[in-house]
Write an enzyme that holds these catalytic residues in place. Structure first.
Site, PDB file in Angstrom:
ATOM      1  N   ILE A  65       0.825  -1.205   0.000  1.00 40.07           N
ATOM      2  CA  ILE A  65       0.000   0.000   0.000  1.00 40.07           C
ATOM      3  C   ILE A  65       0.859   1.255   0.000  1.00 40.07           C
ATOM      4  CG2 ILE A  65      -1.615   1.340   1.410  1.00 40.07           C
ATOM      5  CD1 ILE A  65      -2.939  -1.329   2.199  1.00 40.07           C
ATOM      6  N   VAL A  76      12.799  11.948  -5.904  1.00 38.57           N
ATOM      7  CA  VAL A  76      12.502  10.996  -4.832  1.00 38.57           C
ATOM      8  C   VAL A  76      13.711  10.856  -3.919  1.00 38.57           C
ATOM      9  CG1 VAL A  76      11.709   8.684  -4.233  1.00 38.57           C
ATOM     10  CG2 VAL A  76      11.002   9.706  -6.411  1.00 38.57           C
ATOM     11  N   TYR A 109      -2.368  -5.854  17.059  1.00 35.56           N
ATOM     12  CA  TYR A 109      -2.616  -5.114  15.828  1.00 35.56           C
ATOM     13  C   TYR A 109      -3.948  -4.369  15.888  1.00 35.56           C
ATOM     14  CZ  TYR A 109      -3.365  -4.173  10.865  1.00 35.56           C
ATOM     15  OH  TYR A 109      -3.607  -3.567   9.660  1.00 35.56           O
ATOM     16  N   LYS A 165      -4.578  -0.221  15.773  1.00 40.75           N
ATOM     17  CA  LYS A 165      -5.341   0.490  14.754  1.00 40.75           C
ATOM     18  C   LYS A 165      -6.516   1.254  15.373  1.00 40.75           C
ATOM     19  CE  LYS A 165      -2.787  -0.469  11.249  1.00 40.75           C
ATOM     20  NZ  LYS A 165      -2.033   0.605  10.571  1.00 40.75           N
ATOM     21  N   VAL A 185      -6.697  -6.246   1.506  1.00 43.21           N
ATOM     22  CA  VAL A 185      -6.027  -5.834   0.274  1.00 43.21           C
ATOM     23  C   VAL A 185      -4.977  -6.871  -0.088  1.00 43.21           C
ATOM     24  CG1 VAL A 185      -4.546  -4.087  -0.792  1.00 43.21           C
ATOM     25  CG2 VAL A 185      -6.426  -3.385   0.701  1.00 43.21           C
TER      26      VAL A 185
END
Length: 259
Positions: free
Chosen positions: A13, A53, A144, A148, A177
């Site tokens: 992601i 970058v 986890y 979150k 995802v």
């Protein structure tokens, strides 16, 4: 030209978010603890989009690195906290060290980078990458899911305190995802179990990247403290469940069940 810092940009992601901003011609600073993967992503973006970058590899679990990341990057317009880890650890196997590392990377680092971003002054935008686990626990993910949930409240708290400086702070909460990540591997059995949703497909990193890009942009300039669920509708409900009564009988008899 906006200057955008993306953490966790070494793949998945985070890399997709970096690509979306690069496609808009933004100047990028990317960070990840996987230096080789980060360098590969950065090289690819330079070649594909011809953008500037910079790379700042390091471990966000180290407070000193997290605190200095934004100052080292320079004046920013957008901060995307995409770094996150999700080891599978049964609750009865949990240790303080395992718990703390997840909180340090997933929550504390985002707090420290956002504080540093705020000290630079606004206007600007912060986008945190949360998870459906913030509202729904599962076996092996107590650390986890807790991280979150904390990240989503941190998003709101930062929005309240930084809004006066013109800094918006929002979060994107992905559903499942498909990410080929050696850092955070999942089994196909797990993926099949968690990826059922009304739209009938698994998410792609690009789906989350588009949402993060939008939240950071002018079209969302009156949005702050929000959590955008980008999950194919899985938060709305489970389309695969069968009817729990005979519909024809229910129509004839009327009444409700409160079970």
């Amino acid at each position: 030209m906006r200057h955008v810092l993306v953490t966790g940009a070494g793949g998945g992601i985070g890399a997709a978010i970096a690509d979306r901003f690069a496609a808009d011609g933004c100047r990028l600073t990317l960070s990840d603890y996987r230096a080789d993967e980060l360098a590969s992503v950065a090289t690819g973006l330079r070649e594909k989009h011809g953008v500037d970058v910079s790379e700042l590899p390091g471990d966000l679990a180290e407070a000193a690195f997290a605190e200095e990341l934004v100052p080292r990057a320079g004046k920013l317009d957008v901060l995307v906290n995409a770094a996150g880890i999700y080891p599978a650890t049964p609750l009865l196997d949990m240790t303080a060290a395992t718990w703390d590392r997840v909180q340090d990377v997933n929550v504390r680092a985002a707090m420290l980078t956002t504080v540093a971003f705020g000290r630079q002054g606004g206007p600007g935008a912060v986008v945190n990458i949360s998870s459906g686990a913030a509202t729904r626990a599962r076996p092996g993910a107590a650390h986890y899911a807790t991280s979150k949930a904390a990240l989503e409240m941190l998003t709101k708290a930062c929005a309240v305190e930084l809004g006066g400086a013109g800094i918006r702070v929002n979060a994107v909460s992905p559903g499942f995802v498909t990410v080929d990540s050696p850092a955070n591997p999942v089994t196909e059995e797990y993926a099949a179990a968690v990826s059922v949703n009304p739209l009938g497909r698994r998410g792609l990193p690009a789906d989350i990247a588009e949402a993060a890009y939008w939240l950071a942009g002018d079209h969302a300039n009156w949005i702050t403290g929000a959590v955008l669920r980008v999950d194919g509708g899985s938060t709305a409900g489970a389309p695969s469940l069968p009817l729990h009564w005979d519909g024809q009988t229910a129509v004839q008899q009327g009444g409700h069940s409160h079970g």
